[in-house]
Write a protein that holds these residues in place. Sequence first.
Motif, PDB file in Angstrom:
ATOM      1  N   ILE A 216      21.462  15.572  -6.241  1.00  0.00           N
ATOM      2  CA  ILE A 216      20.041  15.771  -6.313  1.00  0.00           C
ATOM      3  C   ILE A 216      20.043  16.732  -7.779  1.00  0.00           C
ATOM      4  CG2 ILE A 216      17.753  16.264  -5.652  1.00  0.00           C
ATOM      5  CD1 ILE A 216      18.529  14.627  -2.924  1.00  0.00           C
ATOM      6  N   PRO A 217      20.508  17.664  -7.686  1.00  0.00           N
ATOM      7  CA  PRO A 217      20.442  18.788  -8.803  1.00  0.00           C
ATOM      8  C   PRO A 217      20.994  18.247 -10.057  1.00  0.00           C
ATOM      9  CG  PRO A 217      20.653  20.039  -6.772  1.00  0.00           C
ATOM     10  CD  PRO A 217      21.172  18.541  -6.297  1.00  0.00           C
ATOM     11  N   GLY A 218      22.090  17.402  -9.934  1.00  0.00           N
ATOM     12  CA  GLY A 218      22.630  16.942 -10.893  1.00  0.00           C
ATOM     13  C   GLY A 218      21.732  15.741 -11.670  1.00  0.00           C
ATOM     14  N   LEU A 219      21.238  14.897 -10.500  1.00  0.00           N
ATOM     15  CA  LEU A 219      20.180  13.940 -11.089  1.00  0.00           C
ATOM     16  C   LEU A 219      19.017  14.591 -11.659  1.00  0.00           C
ATOM     17  CD1 LEU A 219      18.911  11.140 -11.192  1.00  0.00           C
ATOM     18  CD2 LEU A 219      18.221  11.593  -8.766  1.00  0.00           C
ATOM     19  N   THR A 220      18.451  15.487 -11.456  1.00  0.00           N
ATOM     20  CA  THR A 220      17.511  16.370 -12.004  1.00  0.00           C
ATOM     21  C   THR A 220      17.576  16.854 -13.160  1.00  0.00           C
ATOM     22  OG1 THR A 220      16.619  16.710  -9.862  1.00  0.00           O
ATOM     23  CG2 THR A 220      15.579  18.123 -11.437  1.00  0.00           C
ATOM     24  N   THR A 221      18.856  17.506 -13.288  1.00  0.00           N
ATOM     25  CA  THR A 221      19.333  17.941 -14.482  1.00  0.00           C
ATOM     26  C   THR A 221      19.520  17.151 -15.606  1.00  0.00           C
ATOM     27  OG1 THR A 221      20.590  19.863 -13.629  1.00  0.00           O
ATOM     28  CG2 THR A 221      21.183  19.268 -15.600  1.00  0.00           C
ATOM     29  N   ARG A 226      17.670  14.479 -20.672  1.00  0.00           N
ATOM     30  CA  ARG A 226      17.981  13.503 -21.642  1.00  0.00           C
ATOM     31  C   ARG A 226      16.566  12.808 -21.474  1.00  0.00           C
ATOM     32  NH1 ARG A 226      23.806  10.921 -20.365  1.00  0.00           N
ATOM     33  NH2 ARG A 226      25.033  12.637 -20.291  1.00  0.00           N
ATOM     34  N   HIS A 227      15.578  12.754 -20.518  1.00  0.00           N
ATOM     35  CA  HIS A 227      14.443  12.016 -20.542  1.00  0.00           C
ATOM     36  C   HIS A 227      13.058  12.946 -20.217  1.00  0.00           C
ATOM     37  CE1 HIS A 227      17.175   8.618 -20.245  1.00  0.00           C
ATOM     38  NE2 HIS A 227      17.591   9.115 -18.912  1.00  0.00           N
ATOM     39  N   ALA A 228      13.071  14.276 -21.000  1.00  0.00           N
ATOM     40  CA  ALA A 228      12.193  15.071 -20.757  1.00  0.00           C
ATOM     41  C   ALA A 228      10.833  14.504 -21.338  1.00  0.00           C
ATOM     42  CB  ALA A 228      12.650  16.404 -21.416  1.00  0.00           C
ATOM     43  N   ASP A 229      10.535  13.688 -22.015  1.00  0.00           N
ATOM     44  CA  ASP A 229       9.668  12.888 -22.535  1.00  0.00           C
ATOM     45  C   ASP A 229       8.946  11.869 -21.559  1.00  0.00           C
ATOM     46  OD1 ASP A 229      11.687  11.413 -23.028  1.00  0.00           O
ATOM     47  OD2 ASP A 229      10.938  10.295 -24.693  1.00  0.00           O
ATOM     48  N   ARG A 230       9.470  11.723 -20.485  1.00  0.00           N
ATOM     49  CA  ARG A 230       9.011  10.770 -19.632  1.00  0.00           C
ATOM     50  C   ARG A 230       8.395  11.592 -18.366  1.00  0.00           C
ATOM     51  NH1 ARG A 230       9.498   4.890 -20.688  1.00  0.00           N
ATOM     52  NH2 ARG A 230      11.100   5.122 -22.615  1.00  0.00           N
ATOM     53  N   PRO A 231       7.183  11.851 -18.383  1.00  0.00           N
ATOM     54  CA  PRO A 231       6.644  12.637 -17.002  1.00  0.00           C
ATOM     55  C   PRO A 231       6.744  11.875 -15.858  1.00  0.00           C
ATOM     56  CG  PRO A 231       4.812  11.959 -18.510  1.00  0.00           C
ATOM     57  CD  PRO A 231       6.339  11.655 -19.160  1.00  0.00           C
ATOM     58  N   GLY A 232       6.543  10.286 -16.075  1.00  0.00           N
ATOM     59  CA  GLY A 232       6.852   9.654 -14.759  1.00  0.00           C
ATOM     60  C   GLY A 232       8.238   9.813 -13.971  1.00  0.00           C
ATOM     61  N   LEU A 233       9.280  10.332 -14.684  1.00  0.00           N
ATOM     62  CA  LEU A 233      10.388  10.745 -14.237  1.00  0.00           C
ATOM     63  C   LEU A 233      10.743  12.055 -13.854  1.00  0.00           C
ATOM     64  CD1 LEU A 233      12.930   8.401 -16.329  1.00  0.00           C
ATOM     65  CD2 LEU A 233      11.804   7.888 -14.300  1.00  0.00           C
ATOM     66  N   VAL A 234      10.052  12.965 -14.954  1.00  0.00           N
ATOM     67  CA  VAL A 234      10.355  14.594 -14.886  1.00  0.00           C
ATOM     68  C   VAL A 234       9.857  14.920 -13.592  1.00  0.00           C
ATOM     69  CG1 VAL A 234       9.768  16.692 -15.908  1.00  0.00           C
ATOM     70  CG2 VAL A 234      10.673  14.547 -17.139  1.00  0.00           C
ATOM     71  N   ARG A 235       8.466  14.467 -13.307  1.00  0.00           N
ATOM     72  CA  ARG A 235       7.903  14.963 -12.126  1.00  0.00           C
ATOM     73  C   ARG A 235       8.389  14.676 -10.604  1.00  0.00           C
ATOM     74  NH1 ARG A 235       2.772  13.627 -15.174  1.00  0.00           N
ATOM     75  NH2 ARG A 235       2.695  11.621 -14.202  1.00  0.00           N
ATOM     76  N   PRO A 236       8.768  13.763 -10.516  1.00  0.00           N
ATOM     77  CA  PRO A 236       9.553  13.267  -9.060  1.00  0.00           C
ATOM     78  C   PRO A 236      10.851  13.981  -8.952  1.00  0.00           C
ATOM     79  CG  PRO A 236       9.229  11.256 -10.342  1.00  0.00           C
ATOM     80  CD  PRO A 236       8.381  12.376 -11.036  1.00  0.00           C
TER      81      PRO A 236
END
Length: 318
Positions: A216-221, A226-236
Motif C-alpha cells: 500500500i505505501p508503494g501504491l501510494t508513492t 506520477r498522478h499528483a494532478d489527480r485528486p480523485g486518486l491522491v486523496r484515497p
Amino acid sequence: MEQGSLPGRRPKRESPWPHRLALVTAGATFLLLLAGGLVTTTGAGLAVPDWPTTFGYNMFTYPWSKMVGGIFYEHSHRLLGSVVGLLTILLAVALWLAEPRRWVRWLGWVALGAVILQGILGGLRVIWLEDRLAIIHGVLAQAFFALTVALTLFTSREWRCPPSPLEAGAVPPLFRLCGLATGGLFLQLVFGALLTHGGGFLTAHLGLAGVLALLIPGLTTRILTRHADRPGLVRPASLLCGLVILQLLLGLGAYLNRLTSIPLPFQAVLGLALPVSHRLTGSLLLVTSLVLTLRVYRLRVAARAAAYPGGMPRQVPA
C-alpha cells in the motif's frame, strides 16, 4: 440539446434520492459494523438466546429497561440491523424507479438479497450455536459494506461524468496494484474473522499484514509521484496509507492485549477499544481501496477508448 430529447422539452432531471439513500445506508452499515464488533468483543452474541424474538418479545417491543449488560449490545445490534435492512429496501426501490442504468438497478437488488441473507445468518448463528456461521456472517458484513460504498460512488455526480483518460501505458500497472491491494485487504478481513471466531490463521494474518504494509505505501508513492494532478486518486491513496499505519498500531495493541501477558495501561478500556477499532479500520481500508480501484478502472476504460476510437465508444459509460 440532449440526444434523443424532443424539441422544446427539457431533459429529465436525475433524482438525487438514490445517492442520498446509498450514502445513508453506507453510514448506517458502518455503525452496524461497530455494533457487531462490540457484540463480538464482549462475547454478547448469545446474550439473547432466541431469534427472531427477544426473550419471547417481538424484537421491536422489547422493553428498554431490560436492555442491560450483554443484552444491550446484542439487542441494539439487532435493532440497528433492522434499520439497515429497511434502508436497503428503500435504496433498492429508489434505484429501480429512478436509476437509468440497468446494472446499477440490479446491484440494488443484490444488496437487498445480501442484507436478507445476512439477517438470516445472524439468526441461525444464535439458534444453531455454530461458529462457522459467525465467520460467514462477519465476512458477508464486510462485503455488504463495500457494496453500499460502491453504490454510493456509482450514484454520485462524479460517476456520471466521463473522466479524462490517463496515458494508456500507465493505467494497467496501477490497476493491478489497486486490485491486489483491495483483494488482499478483503482476504485479511477473512483471516481476521477466522482468527476471532476460530483461533487459527494467526500466521497468515500477520504475514499478509506485512505484505500489505509494503504494497500500500508503494501504491501510494506511485500515485503521488506520477498522478499528483489527480485528486480523485491522491486523496484515497493518501488516506489508505494513513489508515495502514493506524491499523498496524491497532493490530499490535490488540495482539499484545489478547495473545501476550504484557500488562497494558487501562486494560479494561483497551481490551474493548483495540479489537473493535482494529476491525473498523480494516473495514475503512477495504472500502477506501475499493473506491481507488473503481476510479482507476474508469480511467482504464477511458484510456482504451482513447487509444482505440474506432473499436470502442469515446465516452465512458456512466
